[in-house]
Design a protein around this motif. Structure first.
Motif, PDB file in Angstrom:
ATOM      1  N   PRO A  89      -1.661  37.119  24.925  1.00 36.76           N
ATOM      2  CA  PRO A  89      -1.462  35.737  24.498  1.00 36.76           C
ATOM      3  C   PRO A  89      -1.829  35.518  23.035  1.00 36.76           C
ATOM      4  O   PRO A  89      -2.618  36.287  22.473  1.00 36.76           O
ATOM      5  CB  PRO A  89      -2.375  34.930  25.418  1.00 36.76           C
ATOM      6  N   SER A  90      -1.256  34.502  22.446  1.00 41.11           N
ATOM      7  CA  SER A  90      -1.532  34.141  21.071  1.00 41.11           C
ATOM      8  C   SER A  90      -3.040  33.942  20.890  1.00 41.11           C
ATOM      9  O   SER A  90      -3.681  33.315  21.722  1.00 41.11           O
ATOM     10  CB  SER A  90      -0.783  32.848  20.781  1.00 41.11           C
ATOM     11  N   GLY A  91      -3.572  34.548  19.822  1.00 46.05           N
ATOM     12  CA  GLY A  91      -4.997  34.366  19.531  1.00 46.05           C
ATOM     13  C   GLY A  91      -5.919  35.344  20.243  1.00 46.05           C
ATOM     14  O   GLY A  91      -7.135  35.263  20.121  1.00 46.05           O
ATOM     15  N   CYS A  92      -5.342  36.317  20.982  1.00 48.86           N
ATOM     16  CA  CYS A  92      -6.208  37.222  21.747  1.00 48.86           C
ATOM     17  C   CYS A  92      -6.774  38.353  20.884  1.00 48.86           C
ATOM     18  O   CYS A  92      -7.627  39.108  21.335  1.00 48.86           O
ATOM     19  CB  CYS A  92      -5.478  37.789  22.963  1.00 48.86           C
ATOM     20  N   GLY A  93      -6.292  38.484  19.656  1.00 51.75           N
ATOM     21  CA  GLY A  93      -6.898  39.471  18.764  1.00 51.75           C
ATOM     22  C   GLY A  93      -6.002  40.623  18.351  1.00 51.75           C
ATOM     23  O   GLY A  93      -6.486  41.643  17.852  1.00 51.75           O
ATOM     24  N   LYS A  94      -4.696  40.476  18.496  1.00 50.10           N
ATOM     25  CA  LYS A  94      -3.790  41.576  18.159  1.00 50.10           C
ATOM     26  C   LYS A  94      -3.814  41.880  16.662  1.00 50.10           C
ATOM     27  O   LYS A  94      -3.952  43.035  16.260  1.00 50.10           O
ATOM     28  CB  LYS A  94      -2.369  41.256  18.640  1.00 50.10           C
ATOM     29  N   SER A  95      -3.666  40.834  15.835  1.00 52.36           N
ATOM     30  CA  SER A  95      -3.690  41.071  14.384  1.00 52.36           C
ATOM     31  C   SER A  95      -5.083  41.481  13.915  1.00 52.36           C
ATOM     32  O   SER A  95      -5.223  42.177  12.912  1.00 52.36           O
ATOM     33  CB  SER A  95      -3.256  39.826  13.619  1.00 52.36           C
ATOM     34  N   THR A  96      -6.086  41.058  14.667  1.00 50.82           N
ATOM     35  CA  THR A  96      -7.464  41.449  14.323  1.00 50.82           C
ATOM     36  C   THR A  96      -7.623  42.975  14.398  1.00 50.82           C
ATOM     37  O   THR A  96      -8.315  43.577  13.575  1.00 50.82           O
ATOM     38  CB  THR A  96      -8.454  40.731  15.270  1.00 50.82           C
ATOM     39  N   ILE A  97      -6.959  43.574  15.380  1.00 52.75           N
ATOM     40  CA  ILE A  97      -7.014  45.035  15.512  1.00 52.75           C
ATOM     41  C   ILE A  97      -6.517  45.690  14.227  1.00 52.75           C
ATOM     42  O   ILE A  97      -7.125  46.625  13.712  1.00 52.75           O
ATOM     43  CB  ILE A  97      -6.175  45.476  16.741  1.00 52.75           C
TER      44      ILE A  97
HETATM   45  P1  ATP Z   1      -0.875  35.697  17.417  1.00 51.45           P
HETATM   46  O1  ATP Z   1      -0.179  36.325  18.587  1.00 51.45           O
HETATM   47  O2  ATP Z   1      -0.797  34.208  17.477  1.00 51.45           O
HETATM   48  O3  ATP Z   1      -0.490  36.269  16.104  1.00 51.45           O
HETATM   49  P2  ATP Z   1      -3.295  37.324  17.581  1.00 51.45           P
HETATM   50  O4  ATP Z   1      -3.471  37.860  18.954  1.00 51.45           O
HETATM   51  O5  ATP Z   1      -2.735  38.248  16.564  1.00 51.45           O
HETATM   52  O6  ATP Z   1      -2.451  35.978  17.625  1.00 51.45           O
HETATM   53  P3  ATP Z   1      -5.562  37.090  15.810  1.00 51.45           P
HETATM   54  O7  ATP Z   1      -4.829  36.696  14.576  1.00 51.45           O
HETATM   55  O8  ATP Z   1      -6.069  38.475  15.887  1.00 51.45           O
HETATM   56  O9  ATP Z   1      -4.707  36.757  17.116  1.00 51.45           O
HETATM   57  O10 ATP Z   1      -6.766  36.055  15.970  1.00 51.45           O
HETATM   58  C1  ATP Z   1      -7.705  36.139  17.029  1.00 51.45           C
HETATM   59  C2  ATP Z   1      -8.661  34.968  16.977  1.00 51.45           C
HETATM   60  O11 ATP Z   1      -9.461  35.055  15.793  1.00 51.45           O
HETATM   61  C3  ATP Z   1      -8.004  33.607  16.918  1.00 51.45           C
HETATM   62  O12 ATP Z   1      -8.754  32.727  17.738  1.00 51.45           O
HETATM   63  C4  ATP Z   1      -8.106  33.185  15.479  1.00 51.45           C
HETATM   64  O13 ATP Z   1      -8.220  31.788  15.377  1.00 51.45           O
HETATM   65  C5  ATP Z   1      -9.392  33.866  15.037  1.00 51.45           C
HETATM   66  N1  ATP Z   1      -9.345  34.232  13.597  1.00 51.45           N
HETATM   67  C6  ATP Z   1      -8.389  34.942  12.987  1.00 51.45           C
HETATM   68  N2  ATP Z   1      -8.668  35.134  11.676  1.00 51.45           N
HETATM   69  C7  ATP Z   1      -9.833  34.520  11.447  1.00 51.45           C
HETATM   70  C8  ATP Z   1     -10.689  34.337  10.309  1.00 51.45           C
HETATM   71  N3  ATP Z   1     -10.358  34.870   9.125  1.00 51.45           N
HETATM   72  N4  ATP Z   1     -11.827  33.632  10.449  1.00 51.45           N
HETATM   73  C9  ATP Z   1     -12.165  33.100  11.654  1.00 51.45           C
HETATM   74  N5  ATP Z   1     -11.434  33.238  12.783  1.00 51.45           N
HETATM   75  C10 ATP Z   1     -10.288  33.921  12.692  1.00 51.45           C
END
Ligand code: ATP
Length: 308
Positions: A89-97
């Motif tokens: 799901p959106s926001g689960c941390g994929k781009s964080t990886i």
């Molecule tokens: P999407 O599918 O919408 O791209 P995602 O799975 O890639 O989402 P991430 O971008 O990894 O999600 O973000 C994971 C969580 O970390 C989200 O709740 C986001 O709000 C939070 N987040 C992302 N970047 C930062 C930041 N620089 N500072 C604080 N929180 C952040």
């Protein structure tokens, strides 16, 4: 003459390297507009891809604010030369990886290894040189299309730039413009569509030709037909060169053929396997798949109902 030309050649190559690494750094800053907070170890060794580029997350915990962990005790392996998809799901941390892999941030617990080397032990430059990314939104420079593609490898010839554009399925569009590859794009040039931007980013990556590739919703703005033919080209490059690749995607149809699909939920892996295995398993992935297929069918039916 000899005495003079040697240092000049040397300076030339130092200059080129410096310029390339400044450009790489610029991409990174542009990529997420963050201040890099990580510190490099003294005398770090360069990353060595001795096993073909295996990525491993071991019990990784991370949160942008430590009291709010995004990844919780996450373990996953992306085998060398394989194509792996990450969904969730959106926001689960994929781009964080991806951000952790690039070392924009350091993990709070656990470790990230590439070919058995902890990424905190290798030089940032060698780490970042090894990874190429097509981000969700690609920065374009106020410059020509050619310059924007060549940014992937500033030493590339025009022929190589064209070849990359061809494989990224954007060559015909570029050639149809009056100024072709010399067309100015960016804020002060021609505005281009999201899908064209994505294909320029893919051209850039093809030209950079890194050992590890990360596609973060890289084809989301394309129509299904163009997306499929671009993905075919990307797949053939990945296979040809046995590259390790990670695809983050919402549309499951685009990642069907992955060697492994990893499903994230609440910061850790909830399911993993091939498409067939996950469907068979009847878990979150299979529900998501059924829901997406149903909405596609619905869209099809609606399209058919529209009088022509
Ligand atoms: P999407 O599918 O919408 O791209 P995602 O799975 O890639 O989402 P991430 O971008 O990894 O999600 O973000 C994971 C969580 O970390 C989200 O709740 C986001 O709000 C939070 N987040 C992302 N970047 C930062 C930041 N620089 N500072 C604080 N929180 C952040």
């Amino acid at each position: 003459v000899f005495q003079l030309s040697v240092p000049l050649n040397f300076l030339g190559s130092v200059y080129r390297e410096l310029r390339q690494s400044l450009l790489d750094m610029q991409t990174l800053f542009d990529l997420q507009k963050v201040n890099v907070a990580v510190k490099e170890r003294g005398n770090p060794k360069p990353l060595q891809l001795t096993r073909g580029g295996e990525i491993r997350f071991e019990n990784v915990t991370f949160g942008y604010h430590p009291e709010r962990p995004i990844l919780r005790n996450l373990s996953l392996t992306i085998p060398a030369g394989r194509k792996v998809a990450i969904v969730g799901p959106s926001g689960c941390g994929k781009s964080t990886i991806l951000r952790l892999l690039f070392r924009f941030y350091d993990v709070q617990a656990g470790r990230i290894l590439i070919d058995d080397q902890d990424i905190r032990d290798v030089s940032l430059e060698s780490l970042r040189k090894s990874i190429g990314v097509v981000p969700q939104d690609t920065p374009l420079f106020n410059n020509t299309i050619e310059h924007n593609i060549r940014y992937g490898n500033i030493e590339a010839t025009r022929e190589q730039v064209k070849k990359a554009a061809e494989r990224a399925k954007v060559d015909e569009i570029i050639e149809s413009l009056p100024a072709g590859y010399d067309t100015m794009v960016g804020e002060r040039g021609m505005m281009i569509s999201g899908g064209e931007k994505q294909r320029l980013a893919v051209s850039r990556l093809i030209l950079k030709d890194p050992p590890l590739l990360f596609f973060d919703e890289a084809t989301s703005a394309l129509d299904t037909y163009t997306e499929q033919s671009l993905l075919q080209n990307i797949n053939s490059i990945l296979k040809e060169k046995a590259r390790t690749s990670v695809f983050v995607a919402h549309r499951l149809r685009t990642i069907l053929d992955s060697d492994e699909i990893i499903v994230l939920r609440d910061g850790s892996v909830t399911e993993a396997g091939t498409h067939a295995q996950l469907i068979e398993g009847g878990g979150v992935y299979s529900e998501l798949w059924t829901a997406q297929e149903a909405s596609l069918d619905e869209a099809d039916n609606t399209a058919r109902e529209v009088p022509t």
